[in-house]
Design an enzyme around this catalytic site. Structure first.
Site, PDB file in Angstrom:
ATOM      1  CE1 TYR A 247      47.233  20.216  56.241  1.00  0.00           C
ATOM      2  CE2 TYR A 247      49.143  19.426  57.472  1.00  0.00           C
ATOM      3  CZ  TYR A 247      48.317  20.464  57.076  1.00  0.00           C
ATOM      4  OH  TYR A 247      48.563  21.722  57.502  1.00  0.00           O
ATOM      5  CB  VAL A 265      54.621  22.671  58.375  1.00  0.00           C
ATOM      6  CG1 VAL A 265      53.813  21.717  57.524  1.00  0.00           C
ATOM      7  CG2 VAL A 265      54.503  24.101  57.920  1.00  0.00           C
TER       8      VAL A 265
END
Length: 313
Positions: A247, A265
């Site tokens: 990201y 995550v």
């Protein structure tokens, strides 16, 4: 299975010992309620070298939610299905924005910046779904993962999938937005259903390092001799992981670790040392960009000690 080189075994064990003792463990993801229950003290690492030898330490056999690491495998599958036509639906540039940003989509007429942010991975999932029922598409993704990892016990954590679906309002907004531009072709609820479920696949570091071996060895698994993708496609997938795999922390990861990698995550990071090794680390605590805090530190130490950075030792 042959034995890994003693220096690699020692480095991996030393790193696991160091990480176990660190007080700064990042913050466990809580926006998916099921992920908030994971032990922040967990740490696992597995490295598989070119001979197929495994050096593993810590919680390397404990399954965890791979989350966005699955996006590398759905990208591989979608490219196998439609080839370069995929790039009509998704771009190849770093986003510079959080993984679930909606602002960029509006500016860029519904075409997501790359396959690893949420919007991009939803668009990739939509391509895999085309011509299938959701259950069939999902079965194809899971079977692909099982075949790569040579382990048919790999499965979806249904509690995590349900938790994602209950709380996935932002992803639903992203998908509807892309649908309004015609980027998503299937019913939104079908595409999202498949997306939430493939992100909820549970794997261990050892399984993930095995599944990604083809990316370290020009598209083929050196143990089985089976080609998964062409050398050129493996190189391109690795390029996307290097530039977009973390990201808006991708530049920092390339700077510090120097390997193509993909985070999730759930605290997992899969990394590739081309020609040398496939690597998976897991530590549930995340940094501000949503990447495993100790996972990145561990990879930084591994590449430094083994001289594996793609930018030179």
């Amino acid at each position: 299975m042959s034995h890994a080189a003693p220096d690699l075994v020692r480095v991996v064990q030393d790193i696991a010992d160091e990480m176990r003792q660190r007080p700064d463990r990042g913050t466990v993801a809580s926006y998916i309620p099921e992920l908030a229950n994971v032990d922040p003290g967990a740490f696992g690492i597995a490295v598989i070298d070119a001979d197929g030898a495994v050096a593993a330490a810590g919680d390397s056999d404990m399954p965890f939610s791979i989350q966005s690491v699955s996006k590398v495998f759905t990208l591989t599958l979608a490219l196998g299905m439609v080839g370069d036509k995929l790039w009509r639906h998704v771009g190849r540039e770093p986003s510079g924005n959080p993984f679930n940003s909606i602002v960029q989509l509006e500016r860029e007429r519904g075409v997501p910046r790359n396959p690893f942010i949420n919007a991009g991975a939803i668009a990739v999932t939509d391509v895999i779904l085309s011509g299938h029922q959701p259950r069939e598409a999902l079965g194809e993704i899971v079977r692909f993962m099982q075949a790569l990892a040579q382990d048919d016990t790999i499965a979806i954590d249904q509690a995590v999938a349900a938790s994602e679906k209950r709380t996935g309002f932002r992803n639903t907004a992203l998908a509807n937005y892309m649908k309004s531009f015609g980027v998503i072709e299937n019913p939104v609820e079908f595409t999202l259903g498949v997306y939430f479920h493939h992100c909820a696949i549970a794997m261990s570091c050892r399984q993930l390092a095995t599944a990604s071996r083809f990316l370290a060895h020009s598209g083929r698994n050196p143990s089985t001799g089976l080609s998964v993708v062409s050398p050129e496609r493996a190189r391109r997938i690795n390029a996307l992981m290097l530039t977009c795999g973390h990201y808006d922390g991708s530049g920092e990861f390339a700077y510090r670790v120097g390997l193509p990698g993909k985070s999730g995550v759930g605290g997992g990071i899969m990394a590739i040392a081309p020609g040398k090794a496939s690597i998976a680390v897991w530590s549930p605590g995340l940094d501000a960009a949503g990447n495993s805090h100790l996972g990145r530190l561990a990879l930084e130490r591994l590449t430094k000690r083994m001289g594996w950075s793609i930018f030179g030792a």
